[in-house]
Design a protein around this motif. Structure first.
Motif, PDB file in Angstrom:
ATOM      1  N   PHE A 134       0.825  -1.207   0.000  1.00  0.00           N
ATOM      2  CA  PHE A 134       0.000   0.000   0.000  1.00  0.00           C
ATOM      3  C   PHE A 134       0.858   1.256   0.000  1.00  0.00           C
ATOM      4  O   PHE A 134       0.519   2.235  -0.664  1.00  0.00           O
ATOM      5  CB  PHE A 134      -0.962  -0.018   1.184  1.00  0.00           C
ATOM      6  CG  PHE A 134      -2.078  -0.971   0.913  1.00  0.00           C
ATOM      7  CD1 PHE A 134      -3.162  -0.597   0.136  1.00  0.00           C
ATOM      8  CD2 PHE A 134      -2.027  -2.266   1.388  1.00  0.00           C
ATOM      9  CE1 PHE A 134      -4.170  -1.491  -0.158  1.00  0.00           C
ATOM     10  CE2 PHE A 134      -3.033  -3.167   1.108  1.00  0.00           C
ATOM     11  CZ  PHE A 134      -4.116  -2.780   0.325  1.00  0.00           C
ATOM     12  N   MET A 137       1.862   1.642  -3.497  1.00  0.00           N
ATOM     13  CA  MET A 137       0.795   2.156  -4.357  1.00  0.00           C
ATOM     14  C   MET A 137       0.741   3.689  -4.296  1.00  0.00           C
ATOM     15  O   MET A 137       0.519   4.353  -5.292  1.00  0.00           O
ATOM     16  CB  MET A 137      -0.548   1.585  -3.919  1.00  0.00           C
ATOM     17  CG  MET A 137      -0.807   0.219  -4.497  1.00  0.00           C
ATOM     18  SD  MET A 137      -2.367  -0.374  -3.888  1.00  0.00           S
ATOM     19  CE  MET A 137      -2.657  -1.732  -4.971  1.00  0.00           C
ATOM     20  N   ILE A 138       0.913   4.219  -3.092  1.00  0.00           N
ATOM     21  CA  ILE A 138       0.842   5.673  -2.931  1.00  0.00           C
ATOM     22  C   ILE A 138       2.114   6.340  -3.469  1.00  0.00           C
ATOM     23  O   ILE A 138       2.058   7.294  -4.234  1.00  0.00           O
ATOM     24  CB  ILE A 138       0.598   6.030  -1.440  1.00  0.00           C
ATOM     25  CG1 ILE A 138      -0.818   5.580  -1.061  1.00  0.00           C
ATOM     26  CG2 ILE A 138       0.766   7.531  -1.196  1.00  0.00           C
ATOM     27  CD1 ILE A 138      -1.101   5.569   0.415  1.00  0.00           C
ATOM     28  N   TYR A 164      -7.337   9.631  -4.135  1.00  0.00           N
ATOM     29  CA  TYR A 164      -6.529   8.404  -4.262  1.00  0.00           C
ATOM     30  C   TYR A 164      -6.026   7.933  -2.884  1.00  0.00           C
ATOM     31  O   TYR A 164      -6.162   6.758  -2.525  1.00  0.00           O
ATOM     32  CB  TYR A 164      -5.353   8.676  -5.206  1.00  0.00           C
ATOM     33  CG  TYR A 164      -4.484   7.471  -5.505  1.00  0.00           C
ATOM     34  CD1 TYR A 164      -4.913   6.471  -6.377  1.00  0.00           C
ATOM     35  CD2 TYR A 164      -3.223   7.329  -4.916  1.00  0.00           C
ATOM     36  CE1 TYR A 164      -4.123   5.374  -6.651  1.00  0.00           C
ATOM     37  CE2 TYR A 164      -2.418   6.224  -5.198  1.00  0.00           C
ATOM     38  CZ  TYR A 164      -2.873   5.261  -6.073  1.00  0.00           C
ATOM     39  OH  TYR A 164      -2.084   4.173  -6.346  1.00  0.00           O
ATOM     40  N   MET A 168      -7.028   4.474  -0.974  1.00  0.00           N
ATOM     41  CA  MET A 168      -5.944   3.524  -0.688  1.00  0.00           C
ATOM     42  C   MET A 168      -5.867   3.213   0.808  1.00  0.00           C
ATOM     43  O   MET A 168      -5.639   2.072   1.202  1.00  0.00           O
ATOM     44  CB  MET A 168      -4.598   4.113  -1.142  1.00  0.00           C
ATOM     45  CG  MET A 168      -4.353   3.961  -2.615  1.00  0.00           C
ATOM     46  SD  MET A 168      -4.366   2.224  -3.027  1.00  0.00           S
ATOM     47  CE  MET A 168      -5.184   2.239  -4.576  1.00  0.00           C
ATOM     48  N   THR A 169      -6.094   4.235   1.627  1.00  0.00           N
ATOM     49  CA  THR A 169      -6.049   4.006   3.080  1.00  0.00           C
ATOM     50  C   THR A 169      -7.166   3.060   3.502  1.00  0.00           C
ATOM     51  O   THR A 169      -6.957   2.166   4.318  1.00  0.00           O
ATOM     52  CB  THR A 169      -6.172   5.358   3.821  1.00  0.00           C
ATOM     53  OG1 THR A 169      -5.240   6.262   3.241  1.00  0.00           O
ATOM     54  CG2 THR A 169      -5.891   5.213   5.304  1.00  0.00           C
ATOM     55  N   PHE A 171      -8.600   0.774   1.633  1.00  0.00           N
ATOM     56  CA  PHE A 171      -8.184  -0.552   1.182  1.00  0.00           C
ATOM     57  C   PHE A 171      -7.159  -1.145   2.138  1.00  0.00           C
ATOM     58  O   PHE A 171      -7.218  -2.317   2.492  1.00  0.00           O
ATOM     59  CB  PHE A 171      -7.563  -0.470  -0.218  1.00  0.00           C
ATOM     60  CG  PHE A 171      -8.557  -0.713  -1.305  1.00  0.00           C
ATOM     61  CD1 PHE A 171      -9.176  -1.948  -1.449  1.00  0.00           C
ATOM     62  CD2 PHE A 171      -8.879   0.290  -2.206  1.00  0.00           C
ATOM     63  CE1 PHE A 171     -10.108  -2.167  -2.453  1.00  0.00           C
ATOM     64  CE2 PHE A 171      -9.807   0.081  -3.210  1.00  0.00           C
ATOM     65  CZ  PHE A 171     -10.426  -1.150  -3.340  1.00  0.00           C
ATOM     66  N   LEU A 172      -6.226  -0.298   2.550  1.00  0.00           N
ATOM     67  CA  LEU A 172      -5.162  -0.754   3.449  1.00  0.00           C
ATOM     68  C   LEU A 172      -5.755  -1.288   4.746  1.00  0.00           C
ATOM     69  O   LEU A 172      -5.400  -2.376   5.204  1.00  0.00           O
ATOM     70  CB  LEU A 172      -4.199   0.402   3.741  1.00  0.00           C
ATOM     71  CG  LEU A 172      -3.118   0.128   4.782  1.00  0.00           C
ATOM     72  CD1 LEU A 172      -2.171  -0.952   4.287  1.00  0.00           C
ATOM     73  CD2 LEU A 172      -2.309   1.369   5.104  1.00  0.00           C
TER      74      LEU A 172
END
Lengths: 204, 161
Positions: A134, A137-138, A164, A168-169, A171-172
């Motif tokens: 993750f 990804m960022i 974004y 993403m957070t 998802f993390l």
């Protein structure tokens, strides 16, 4: 079933098996050839392919590193390259350690201990991978946009980061919770094996 | 007698041992055949390291149990299989009563943990605690204590059933 009864059945079965022996010389020697993929020595094609993709991506970024013309893009680029090289190596090494257990000279206890320890280490590397993915990804997003669109996301599309990063957070958090639960269960079973191999206290 | 001939003789003499171990550590006949090949392969690989000073059966049980243990932990990956269908030891020749009782024996062994599974196989094979200790690497007293526990577990299993 009492143990004595089990023994009697086992020995009856053993006698019957003795009378049924059917292996031929040819068949035995066929089995000694590594013509079939031997299960214990194989490296998973998925981990292997994943590592190759990572290395290829790292090389691609490395050759275009000069395009990353600000300090923050350069740091992101270096982090991405380091990640793409070192994490696959670490995971492949963990897998390899698991496959290096010496079946031939180990005792059963040693095999179990090595297996359980290596399993724990492998699970740890997988867990580490989940978290680092993750971050990658960022961090890699500005690098990819710069390399492929020649745009500095922090200057031209900074609003992209506003949605974004929170997505993403989320998802993390979700995947980490899921991954951690799985990790805990699997590690617990490896730990249980190690604990069981401690000298047991005598029965009272 | 050359290496191959000695090995063949050894496997032929002990093929029943491999069969019984594969039966305990697998759930399907395909896996059983697969594991059988894997054990013979590992025995061949380790054949050079085998020295006459160790007992053949100790060496063989040790490699067979290690292979079975690791095999049972691996996820399934299909490879090239030698057809053992026509030569594999068949249980159909057993009498039905024995077959039924054997099923109970196997299911009870399969219910035990990894360590106990190895110990009970060796015990049923008629091994003394000293030899079980040599093969498993556990101390003799540990083997004895575990055997006591296994007996208890087997009784509990019957009660639950």
């Amino acid at each position: 079933m009492e143990l004595e009864e089990m023994q009697a059945i086992w020995s009856q079965m053993s006698d019957q098996i003795e009378n049924q022996k059917k292996l031929t010389n040819k068949l035995i020697m066929e089995m000694t050839q590594e013509r079939f993929k031997n299960k214990i020595g194989i490296i998973s094609k998925y981990e292997g392919m994943g590592a190759l993709i990572c290395f290829a991506a790292a090389i691609l970024i490395l050759f275009q590193l000069s395009k990353l013309d600000t300090w923050y893009l350069l740091i992101s680029g270096i982090f991405t390259i380091a990640y793409l090289i070192f994490l696959p190596i670490y995971i492949l090494r963990s897998i390899n350690t698991m496959k290096r257990i010496n079946i031939i000279s180990n005792t059963y206890k040693e095999t179990l201990i090595e297996y359980a320890k290596n399993r724990k280490q492998f699970l740890f590397s997988q867990r580490l991978g989940i978290y680092l993915n993750f971050i990658l990804m960022i961090v890699s997003l500005p690098v990819i946009i710069k390399l492929f669109k020649d745009e500095d996301i922090f200057v031209t599309n900074v609003e992209v980061l506003y949605w974004y990063i929170p997505i993403m957070t989320l998802f993390l958090i979700f995947f980490s919770k899921w991954g951690y639960g799985k990790y805990k269960r699997l590690t617990a079973s490896a730990t249980k094996i190690l604990e069981e191999l401690q000298e047991p206290k005598t029965l009272s | 007698m050359n290496k191959e001939e000695t090995f063949i003789r050894l496997i032929k003499k002990n093929e029943g041992i491999i069969y019984k171990i594969t039966k305990v550590y697998t759930h399907t006949s395909n896996d059983q055949k697969d594991l059988y090949q894997e054990i013979v392969y590992q025995l061949w690989k380790g054949f050079d390291s085998f020295r006459g000073d160790a007992k053949v059966s100790t060496w063989m049980y040790s490699i067979a149990l290690n292979t079975a243990l690791l095999y049972s932990k691996k996820e399934k990956r299909r490879g090239y299989n030698i057809s053992l269908d026509n030569v594999f030891l068949k249980e159909e020749n057993y009498d039905p009563v024995l077959e039924e009782r054997l099923k109970i024996v196997y299911s009870q062994i399969k219910n035990l943990g990894d360590i106990d599974k190895g110990i009970i196989i060796l015990f049923l094979e008629g091994k003394k605690y000293e030899e079980i200790s040599k093969i498993t690497g556990l101390t003799v007293s540990n083997v004895g204590t575990r055997m006591g526990r296994i007996k208890e577990k087997l009784k509990t299993y019957i009660i639950k059933k």
